[in-house]
Design an enzyme around this catalytic site. Structure first.
Site, PDB file in Angstrom:
ATOM      1  N   LYS A   1     -23.805  34.012  -9.746  1.00 12.05           N
ATOM      2  CA  LYS A   1     -22.817  33.524 -10.490  1.00 12.05           C
ATOM      3  C   LYS A   1     -23.156  33.398 -11.998  1.00 12.05           C
ATOM      4  O   LYS A   1     -24.171  32.938 -12.256  1.00 12.05           O
ATOM      5  CB  LYS A   1     -22.264  32.098 -10.018  1.00 12.05           C
ATOM      6  CG  LYS A   1     -20.922  31.840 -10.592  1.00 12.05           C
ATOM      7  CD  LYS A   1     -20.571  30.395 -10.087  1.00 12.05           C
ATOM      8  CE  LYS A   1     -19.169  30.189 -10.530  1.00 12.05           C
ATOM      9  NZ  LYS A   1     -18.693  28.653  -9.726  1.00 12.05           N
TER      10      LYS A   1
ATOM     11  N   SER B   1     -14.074  29.032  -7.886  1.00 10.30           N
ATOM     12  CA  SER B   1     -14.093  29.890  -9.119  1.00 10.30           C
ATOM     13  C   SER B   1     -15.496  30.883  -8.782  1.00 10.30           C
ATOM     14  O   SER B   1     -15.242  31.949  -9.443  1.00 10.30           O
ATOM     15  CB  SER B   1     -14.577  29.018 -10.294  1.00 10.30           C
ATOM     16  OG  SER B   1     -15.913  28.347  -9.916  1.00 10.30           O
TER      17      SER B   1
ATOM     18  N   SER C   1     -15.214  25.293  -5.370  1.00 10.75           N
ATOM     19  CA  SER C   1     -15.646  26.482  -5.892  1.00 10.75           C
ATOM     20  C   SER C   1     -16.608  27.468  -5.234  1.00 10.75           C
ATOM     21  O   SER C   1     -16.764  28.563  -5.453  1.00 10.75           O
ATOM     22  CB  SER C   1     -16.015  26.464  -7.321  1.00 10.75           C
ATOM     23  OG  SER C   1     -14.768  26.344  -8.231  1.00 10.75           O
TER      24      SER C   1
END
Lengths: 484, 95
Positions: free
Chosen positions: A76, A151, A175
Site C-alpha cells: 500500500k 482504504s 481498511s
C-alpha cells in the site's frame, strides 16, 4: 506462468527453496500480469526494473533461509519506501520521495522480499471504496465497475487479481478487513501495538495498525511472523512475547468458546449476510466450538465515536502538510495564504471534510461535548469487549453489512459510505486483533466475508479458528480475468 | 444543533484551508449530516466514565537524547518545494 500466479505465498516459498522456481521467474510472472492489468488502476508507482535486478541478485547469491526468499511484493502506498515515491493517494504528497524506510516494509526486505511497487489507496487512507484517491478509482477484479473497498483498495484488488502474491495494508477503521471481504481475500488487523507505525503516513495514530492481506490464512500467519515486531521507533509499540504464528497453526478448535453479539444484527442488513453469519455459526459448531450468545451493548455508538476520534487525530496529524518542507506547494501572497492555498489544492474533498470535523470537535468550547465525550464512549466500547471476553475466546460477526457496491453508488452521501465500517470500527476503538476471511458469495457472485475478533495479543487463537473454518469453507474466487 | 455558514468559514480558517462560498455551502450540508449522525452519542450517560486516551495504557519510555543520524541536510532538503540548498524558504513573514 499462469501456474506461478496461482500459487499461494507459502507454496511459492516452497518452490523457491526447492529451486523449482527462481525469484526471477516469479517476479517476471507478476510483472507481466501487472502490465496487462493496468485497467484495474491498482498501482500508483511501479518499481519493476529494480525488482528484476533484485530478483537476479537473489538468484545469484540469495539466502534461502529467509522467510520471504526472493518473493516479490507490492505494498500500500501509505508505507514510506526509501527513494521511492510515497503519495498516500494524495496530490499533496504526489512528489514526495522518502529518505527512510518504514519499519514494517524494512522487515519484508530483511527477510528477502522484493518490492514490486506502491499500491493505490484512498487519500490518507480515508475512505471505504478507494474512490477518494487523487490517482483515481481502483476497480475490483470481482466485477466491472465494482469498488474493491477501502482504504487498502489497491492492495485488495492487486491481491485478488493475482498481481502480487501477498500485500500489506493499514487498518484504522476497517481498511484491511473491509476490502478483503469485498475481494474474497484474507485480511488481518493485528492488535494495536503489534506492528510498528514508524514510517507509515499517519491518519489516526491511536487507531492505525498495519497488517497482512493474503490469499489464505497460513499466508497471513507467515506474514505476521515477519512484520509483528517490537520497535523502539514507535512509542506505542508493545514488547510482548510474540508467537511463532505460522509454525503453530492448528485447526483443532474443539472446545473454543465463540461469542455471537446480538447487536451486530443491524437494521437493513442484507439477508445473504444474515445467512452467511448463520452458516458460519453452524460450521463452528461442527468443528467442535461452543457458541455463546453475548451482548456488546454500546456497539451502535462505535461509528459516531469513531467519526469524532479519527478526524480529530487526523486534523492534528495532517497539520504538517503546509507546503514548506516537502510535498505540493501553491503560492500565496503571504505565508498564511500560501498554507491555505496549498492545503485547499493539495487535499481532496473527503480529507478536507475530516480535517474540518476534527478541527471543529477539538476547537475551544466544543472539546468536552465532542472529543472528550467520544473518548468516554470509547472506554465503554472497550469495556463491552473486556466483559464479553470473560466468557468467550473470540467473537464471530460478518465483516461488512453488504457486499461490494458499484463505483459512484455512495459518493454523494458521506454517512452511507461510513456505515460500511459498522462491524469493523469497534475493533479499532478497542485495539483488538481481527481477521476477515472469505466465506461465501452474494447473488451477483461477489465475495462475502466473516470477521473473527480476538483478545488483545492473541492472534494465534484467531488464526487457528479461521484456519479451521477456511479448510471447510473451501472458498474460490474463480475470476474470469475480464480486465486483461 | 446545526453548523451555520459562518462557523464553516471559521473552521476552514482554523484548518488553514481556503474555501469559496460554493464549497462552504457543500461543506455545511455534509458536516451537518455527519454531526446529526454523531449526536446519537448524547443519549449515553458518561458522567462516571473515564475517557480512554490510549489503548496502550502504559507510561512512555524514556531514552537518552542522542544524535543517531548525522549529516543528512541534503536528504532533509531534497523534498523541499523551494530549490534552495541551505534552507526551507517561505514567503516573507517580517516586513
Amino acid at each position: 506462468m499462469s501456474d506461478i500466479i496461482n500459487l499461494t505465498l507459502s507454496a511459492l516459498i516452497n518452490k523457491i527453496k526447492k529451486k523449482e522456481l527462481s525469484s526471477q521467474e516469479i517476479t517476471n510472472a507478476y510483472i507481466a500480469r501487472a502490465e496487462k492489468s493496468k485497467d484495474l488502476n491498482t498501482y500508483i508507482t511501479t518499481d519493476f526494473e529494480n525488482a528484476i535486478e533484485k530478483a537476479k541478485k537473489f538468484d545469484e547469491k540469495g539466502n534461502f533461509d529467509y522467510k520471504l526468499p526472493g518473493i516479490p511484493i507490492a505494498v500500500k502506498d501509505l508505507f514510506c519506501t526509501n527513494n521511492l515515491k510515497t503519495t498516500a493517494g494524495s496530490k499533496i504528497l504526489s512528489n514526495f520521495i522518502p529518505s527512510y524506510e518504514s519499519t514494517v516494509t524494512q522487515h519484508l526486505w530483511d527477510e528477502g522480499a522484493i518490492l514490486l511497487g506502491k499500491l493505490n489507496c484512498d487519500e490518507f487512507a480515508m475512505g471505504s471504496s478507494n474512490e477518494t484517491s487523487f490517482f483515481g478509482n481502483v476497480e475490483s477484479p470481482v466485477g466491472k465497475k465494482v469498488v474493491p473497498g477501502g482504504s487498502s483498495g489497491g492492495s485488495a484488488s492487486a491481491l485478488a487479481a493475482k498481481l502480487t502474491p501477498t500485500t500489506i495494508g493499514t487498518d484504522t477503521g476497517g481498511s484491511i478487513r473491509q476490502p478483503a471481504s469485498f475481494t474474497g481475500t484474507v485480511g488481518l488487523k493485528p492488535t494495536y501495538g503489534s506492528c510498528s507505525r514508524y514510517g507509515i503516513v499517519a491518519f489516526a495514530s491511536s487507531l492505525d495498525q498495519a497488517g497482512p492481506m493474503t490469499q489464505d490464512v497460513s499466508d497471513a500467519a507467515l506474514m505476521l511472523d515477519v512484520i509483528s515486531k517490537y520497535d523502539t521507533k514507535d512509542s506505542t509499540s508493545v514488547n510482548f512475547k510474540r508467537g511463532d504464528y505460522f509454525k503453530s497453526l492448528s485447526s483443532n478448535i474443539k472446545g473454543k468458546k465463540i461469542g455471537i453479539p446480538k447487536e451486530y444484527r443491524v437494521d437493513g442488513m442484507a439477508k445473504e449476510i444474515e445467512s452467511l453469519w448463520q452458516d458460519g455459526i453452524t460450521l463452528l459448531k461442527k468443528l467442535g466450538a461452543k457458541i455463546i450468545d453475548i451482548s456488546l451493548p454500546h456497539t451502535k455508538y462505535a461509528l459516531p465515536a469513531y467519526y469524532i476520534v479519527a478526524p480529530a487525530e487526523a486534523s492534528s496529524n495532517l497539520a504538517r502538510y503546509d507546503g514548506v518542507k516537502y510535498g505540493y506547494r501553491s503560492e500565496g501572497e503571504n505565508l498564511i495564504s500560501m498554507y491555505e492555498n496549498t492545503r485547499s489544492e493539495g487535499f481532496g474533498d473527503e480529507v478536507k471534510r475530516r480535517i474540518m470535523i476534527g478541527t471543529y470537535v477539538l476547537s475551544s468550547g466544543y472539546y468536552d461535548a465532542y472529543y472528550l465525550k467520544a473518548q468516554k464512549i470509547r472506554r465503554l466500547i472497550k469495556n463491552d469487549f473486556d466483559e464479553a471476553y470473560k466468557s468467550v475466546d473470540a467473537i464471530l460477526t460478518p465483516s461488512t453489512p453488504s457486499s461490494a457496491f458499484k463505483i459512484g453508488d455512495k459518493t454523494d452521501d458521506p454517512v452511507s459510505m461510513y456505515l460500511n465500517d459498522i462491524f469493523t470500527v469497534p475493533v479499532n476503538l478497542s485495539g483488538l486483533p481481527a481477521i476477515s476471511i472469505p466465506a461465501g458469495k452474494d447473488k451477483n457472485n461477489y465475495p462475502l466475508g466473516l470477521q473473527l475478533i480476538g483478545k488483545a495479543f492473541e492472534e494465534q487463537n484467531l488464526l487457528d479458528i479461521s484456519y479451521s473454518m477456511e479448510k471447510e469453507l473451501s472458498f474460490k474466487n474463480n475470476l474470469q480475468d475480464w480486465w486483461i | 444543533m446545526s453548523i451555520d455558514l459562518k462557523t464553516i468559514k471559521h473552521i476552514a480558517k482554523l484548518s488553514r484551508i481556503s474555501i469559496d462560498d460554493k464549497k462552504a455551502k457543500e461543506l455545511e450540508k455534509d458536516l451537518n449530516s455527519i454531526f446529526e449522525f454523531i449526536e446519537a452519542l448524547n443519549k449515553v450517560d458518561t458522567k462516571k466514565v473515564d475517557p480512554l486516551t490510549s489503548i496502550v495504557e502504559t507510561s512512555l519510555k524514556l531514552r537518552g537524547d542522542e544524535v543517531k543520524t548525522k549529516n543528512i541536510r541534503e536528504q532533509i532538503l531534497k523534498n523541499s518545494p523551494d530549490e534552495n540548498k541551505d534552507f526551507f524558504v517561505v514567503p516573507k513573514v517580517v516586513e
